[in-house]
Design a protein around this motif. Sequence first.
Motif, PDB file in Angstrom:
ATOM      1  N   PRO A  45       0.832  -1.209   0.000  1.00  0.00           N
ATOM      2  CA  PRO A  45       0.000   0.000   0.000  1.00  0.00           C
ATOM      3  C   PRO A  45       0.863   1.254   0.000  1.00  0.00           C
ATOM      4  O   PRO A  45       2.045   1.217   0.369  1.00  0.00           O
ATOM      5  N   ALA A  69      -2.997   2.348  -4.019  1.00  0.00           N
ATOM      6  CA  ALA A  69      -3.587   3.415  -3.203  1.00  0.00           C
ATOM      7  C   ALA A  69      -5.087   3.469  -3.444  1.00  0.00           C
ATOM      8  O   ALA A  69      -5.615   2.815  -4.357  1.00  0.00           O
ATOM      9  N   LYS A  94      -9.058   0.129  -6.006  1.00  0.00           N
ATOM     10  CA  LYS A  94      -7.694   0.589  -5.739  1.00  0.00           C
ATOM     11  C   LYS A  94      -7.062   1.039  -7.041  1.00  0.00           C
ATOM     12  O   LYS A  94      -7.514   0.675  -8.132  1.00  0.00           O
TER      13      LYS A  94
END
Length: 344
Positions: A45, A69, A94
Amino acid sequence: MPNVICLIRVIVVSIMNDKSSKQVCLSDFMVKDLTVDKLRLIEVPDNATLADALNAMVANRVRAVPVAAAPGQWLGAGGSMIVESDKETGIATKQYIGVVTMLDVVAHIAGEEELENGLDKKMAAPVSSIIGHCPEGRSLWSLNPNTSIMDCMEILSKGIHRVLVPLDSNVENTSGPELVESASAYTMLTQMDLVSFFLDQSSHLQAILSRTVTDLSAVNDIVLAITSQARVKDAVKCMSMAMLNAVPIVEASSDEDDHTQLVDGKSRRVVGTFSASDRNPLFAPAPERELVTCHVTSTLAQVIRMATTKRVHRVWVVDKNDGLQGLVSLTDIIAAVRAAISTS
């Protein structure tokens, strides 16, 4: 008689199947044929630390990880917009904003701040802050699974080392990398995957793989090196500035050598390899990496086997006295195979 007829039918079918298999050529394959057995995508992440990213790469034995992200909060590397979306609703869940490589990590660690005072701070930096330290991380590409192998070779022979491949793309035909993509899942396709595929399909490439690397113009005779007296810290800084993941270590020849800089390795005796993927961020001694070398008379098949077996991206070309004559990289291999196919 019926048994004889059945036997004849079996023989005929066998002959037809054999003929059909021989008619298949490399250009009939697509990217999705290379990703059938690929493992799940290893990612981190955007709020992960540099230490987290490094641990993920080491644990999974990869040299790069994409950074994910929340969608819509970042501009992807190179202006990309590659998102993972829900398979049922199509809603983005995402966004992949870039890729962090081992060389990015090394370049960040070898920055201007003194390591003795700033290593903990550097390792705690958010991984999103080091995307693009090296040129490769300044763009992010996806490649449609229906892309032909020939087009894939063209892309991976021009400086792109890895691409994301959507597993459920609805686009039927495409001939190049994409900056915009939406899919429910992805995998990563690398140069090593493609070169390994060449060996798997050696029956289609025997005429090329049996030729020497010299004959195929696969040897790059410009090779930068570090001397055996170079300090690890200086070597890392040189690699990060030159954007090289690995360099040969050559025998120091005289007091005239500048051991803080890269030197011309041509004709000098190679004694080892210094690789970014071997480096411990604390600069502790790394395990000795086996020296992987070939000769100008080595066949392309021999060099590919060396690279894939030892998991190296560069094979040093040496003479009988271990004097450096050049190198063969994965980029060189892919370009040579494509050129040979195109002219055959």
